[in-house]
Motif scaffolding. Structure first.
Motif, PDB file in Angstrom:
ATOM      1  N   MET A  87     -25.905  -9.662  25.318  1.00 22.51           N
ATOM      2  CA  MET A  87     -24.698  -9.208  26.004  1.00 22.51           C
ATOM      3  C   MET A  87     -24.008 -10.357  26.734  1.00 22.51           C
ATOM      4  SD  MET A  87     -24.126  -6.067  25.306  1.00 22.51           S
ATOM      5  CE  MET A  87     -22.921  -5.657  26.580  1.00 22.51           C
ATOM      6  N   THR A  88     -24.804 -11.284  27.280  1.00 22.19           N
ATOM      7  CA  THR A  88     -24.233 -12.459  27.942  1.00 22.19           C
ATOM      8  C   THR A  88     -23.426 -13.293  26.953  1.00 22.19           C
ATOM      9  OG1 THR A  88     -26.053 -12.536  29.542  1.00 22.19           O
ATOM     10  CG2 THR A  88     -24.769 -14.547  29.247  1.00 22.19           C
ATOM     11  N   LEU A  89     -23.963 -13.486  25.751  1.00 24.32           N
ATOM     12  CA  LEU A  89     -23.224 -14.223  24.721  1.00 24.32           C
ATOM     13  C   LEU A  89     -21.913 -13.517  24.391  1.00 24.32           C
ATOM     14  CD1 LEU A  89     -26.080 -15.213  22.228  1.00 24.32           C
ATOM     15  CD2 LEU A  89     -25.235 -16.457  24.232  1.00 24.32           C
ATOM     16  N   GLY A  90     -21.957 -12.203  24.304  1.00 22.33           N
ATOM     17  CA  GLY A  90     -20.742 -11.447  24.022  1.00 22.33           C
ATOM     18  C   GLY A  90     -19.699 -11.597  25.105  1.00 22.33           C
ATOM     19  N   VAL A  91     -20.137 -11.636  26.357  1.00 26.22           N
ATOM     20  CA  VAL A  91     -19.209 -11.804  27.481  1.00 26.22           C
ATOM     21  C   VAL A  91     -18.517 -13.164  27.401  1.00 26.22           C
ATOM     22  CG1 VAL A  91     -19.096 -12.118  29.987  1.00 26.22           C
ATOM     23  CG2 VAL A  91     -20.395 -10.211  29.020  1.00 26.22           C
ATOM     24  N   VAL A  92     -19.270 -14.214  27.092  1.00 31.66           N
ATOM     25  CA  VAL A  92     -18.686 -15.556  27.002  1.00 31.66           C
ATOM     26  C   VAL A  92     -17.658 -15.620  25.877  1.00 31.66           C
ATOM     27  CG1 VAL A  92     -19.160 -17.995  26.561  1.00 31.66           C
ATOM     28  CG2 VAL A  92     -20.725 -16.654  27.960  1.00 31.66           C
ATOM     29  N   ILE A  93     -18.002 -15.090  24.722  1.00 27.22           N
ATOM     30  CA  ILE A  93     -17.079 -15.111  23.581  1.00 27.22           C
ATOM     31  C   ILE A  93     -15.800 -14.345  23.916  1.00 27.22           C
ATOM     32  CG2 ILE A  93     -16.756 -14.340  21.205  1.00 27.22           C
ATOM     33  CD1 ILE A  93     -19.788 -14.831  20.813  1.00 27.22           C
ATOM     34  N   THR A  94     -15.950 -13.202  24.559  1.00 25.01           N
ATOM     35  CA  THR A  94     -14.782 -12.404  24.945  1.00 25.01           C
ATOM     36  C   THR A  94     -13.901 -13.156  25.933  1.00 25.01           C
ATOM     37  OG1 THR A  94     -16.032 -10.351  24.607  1.00 25.01           O
ATOM     38  CG2 THR A  94     -14.027 -10.217  25.935  1.00 25.01           C
TER      39      THR A  94
END
Length: 432
Positions: free
Chosen positions: A410-417
Motif C-alpha cells: 500500500m505504501t508503494l501505491g501511495v507513492v506512485i499515486t
C-alpha cells in the motif's frame, strides 16, 4: 546582537537565503540554548519510546493478542488527532518554553502512573482487564499532551536559531530525536531482561527529569502572535487554508501520513520477536532500534552534505524504498535479514523526514507555526498511532506476516499515486 533576533519585528526573508549551503555543519550547535533544546528532544523521545516499548511488551505478554497493541496506539491517536488544531492555536498565543515545560511535567505524572501499574505487588488482586484499562487511560492522557508538545517544540526551535540555519538546525534536531529513538527501545529491551518491566519504568522517569532540567535552561521567548480580533474558528480556518493553499506542504504531509499508516511495521515487531523470529527481549530491543539507527546515520551524513537539488523527487524515492524494505521485513524468517531491512527502512525514512521538516520550517510564517505544526501532527504524528491500530487490526484479521506485506504494498501505491497527481512535489525546488 543575538538577542535582536528575537525582539525585533519579523522581516520578509528569501527562501534561497535560508537554504544556502553552509561550510559549517555545526553552525546551529554554537547557540547554547539550541544545545539544551537537543537534550530535550533526545531525553523526551528516549523516555517515551522506551516507555511505549516496555508497556507494549507488558501488554502483549499479558494478553498474547495483537489487537491490544493496536488499541494502545488508538488510545494515543484519538486525543492527539481531536485536539491537534486547537492545541496549535493555543501554542501560537502562548510562550513556547513554558508550554514545553508544562507538557514535560504532564509526562512525568503519566510515567509515574505507568510505573505504579507495572508494580506487581501493588496491583496484585486487580483484574487484568482493569489494569489494561488504566494503561489505556494513561496513554490517552499522553495523547492529549502529544497534541501540545509537538507544535510547542516546533515553534521553540524557530526562535532559537536564525532563519539561515533552519536546515542545519532541523537536521541536528531530527538527529537528536532519532538518537533517543535508538537508545530508548534498546535500553528498554535490555532493562526488561535485566531489571524487569517495573524497574525499567524507573529509568524512563529519570530521562523525563533530564528533559525537564534542560528546558529550565532555556529562557522565556517573545510571542509573535498578534491579536487582531479573530475568533478561534477564524484562526483555525486560517491555518488550514494556509496548508491547503501551500500545495507542497499538503502533499508532503499526505504522503507521510499514508506511508506511515500502511507501512507501520514497528507495531508488529513485538509479535515478530516473540512468535516468528524467537529472539527474546534483547532481540526485540535490537529490532526496535534498527530503523532509528539507520535514520540517525543518514541524518549525520545529511548534516554535512545537505539535500539541495530535486528534494521532491528524492522524497518520493525515499518513501518508495521504505515500502520495499517493509515488504522484505514482512517476508523475512531470519533475524539478520529482518534487522537489515529495518535498518535500511530507517535510512530512507531519515531522508524523507529531513525533507518534510525542512519544507515545514521554510514555508511556515512565525505567527502560524503552532497551527501549521498541528495540522502536520494530524497528518503525520497521529498516523503513527493510527498506523499501530491498523497494523494490529490487520494482523488480527490477516495474520502478522500478511498484514506487514500488505502495508508495504500500500505504501508503494501511495507513492506512485502521489507522483502522478502532484506536479508540485515532482517540481519542488528549495529556491522557488
Amino acid at each position: 546582537m543575538r538577542s535582536l533576533i528575537f525582539v525585533t519585528p519579523l522581516k520578509p526573508y528569501r527562501l534561497d537565503e535560508a537554504i544556502k549551503p553552509k561550510n559549517d555543519p555545526y553552525a546551529s550547535l554554537r547557540y547554547k540554548e539550541f544545545k539544551f533544546f537537543l537534550v530535550i528532544r533526545f531525553a523526551l523521545i528516549f523516555a517515551l519510546s522506551m516507555q511505549f516499548s516496555i508497556i507494549e511488551w507488558k501488554v502483549y505478554s499479558l494478553t498474547k493478542n495483537p489487537l491490544n497493541i493496536g488499541l494502545m496506539g488508538l488510545a494515543e491517536f484519538i486525543p492527539a488527532f481531536s485536539l491537534a488544531l486547537f492545541a496549535g492555536n493555543i501554542v501560537d498565543k502562548r510562550e513556547k518554553q513554558g508550554m514545553v515545560m508544562k507538557c514535560l511535567m504532564g509526562y512525568l505524572v503519566i510515567g509515574a502512573g505507568l510505573f505504579m501499574l507495572t508494580w506487581d505487588d501493588l496491583v496484585a488482586g486487580i483484574p487484568q482487564s482493569a489494569i489494561l484499562m488504566m494503561i489505556y487511560v494513561l496513554l490517552f492522557c499522553g495523547g492529549v499532551l502529544r497534541a501540545f508538545v509537538s507544535p510547542s517544540n516546533f515553534s521553540l526551535l524557530g526562535v532559537l536559531v536564525p532563519r539561515e540555519l533552519y536546515i542545519n538546525a532541523t537536521t541536528w534536531s531530527t538527529s537528536s530525536w532519532q538518537t533517543g529513538a535508538i537508545a530508548g527501545p534498546v535500553l528498554g529491551g535490555l532493562c526488561i531482561a535485566w531489571l524487569g518491566v517495573h524497574w525499567a519504568m524507573l529509568v524512563v522517569l529519570g530521562f523525563m527529569l533530564l528533559a525537564l532540567a534542560a528546558v529550565m535552561q532555556i529562557g522565556k521567548k517573545p510571542v509573535h502572535f498578534k491579536d487582531i480580533g479573530e475568533t478561534v474558528k477564524e484562526r483555525l480556518k486560517k491555518g488550514l487554508q494556509f496548508v491547503w493553499n501551500t500545495k507542497v506542504l499538503l502533499n508532503a504531509m499526505a504522503l507521510d501520513m499514508f506511508g506511515v499508516l500502511f507501512g507501520g511495521s514497528v507495531a508488529m515487531i513485538t509479535i515478530y520477536a516473540q512468535d516468528i523470529l524467537h529472539v527474546g527481549a534483547e532481540g526485540f530491543g535490537m529490532l526496535r532500534a534498527a530503523p532509528a539507527v539507520g535514520s540517525c546515520i543518514i541524518l549525520l551524513v545529511l548534516a554535512h552534505r545537505p539535500i539541495v537539488t530535486k528534494p521532491g523527487l528524492k522524497l518520493l524515492a525515499a518513501v518508495f524504498g521504505f515500502g520495499i524494505c517493509i515488504i522484505i521485513f514482512g517476508l523475512s524468517k531470519t533475524f539478520a535479514l529482518s534487522l537489515l531491512a529495518l535498518f535500511a527502512s530507517g535510512m530512507l525514512d531519515g531522508v524523507s523526514m529531513i525533507i518534510r521538516q525542512t519544507i515545514l520550517q521554510l514555508k511556515t510564517p512565525d505567527d502560524m507555526r503552532g497551527r501549521v505544526s498541528s495540522v502536520s501532527s494530524v497528518f503525520v504524528s497521529s498516523s503513527n498511532e493510527l498506523g499501530s491500530f491498523e497494523s494490529g487490526l490487520a494482523a488480527r484479521i490477516m495474520g502478522p506476516v500478511a498484514s506487514v506485506v500488505f502495508g508495504g504494498c500500500m505504501t508503494l501505491g501511495v507513492v506512485i499515486t502521489t507522483y502522478i497527481i502532484s506536479p508540485a512535489m515532482r517540481k519542488l525546488d528549495w529556491r522557488r
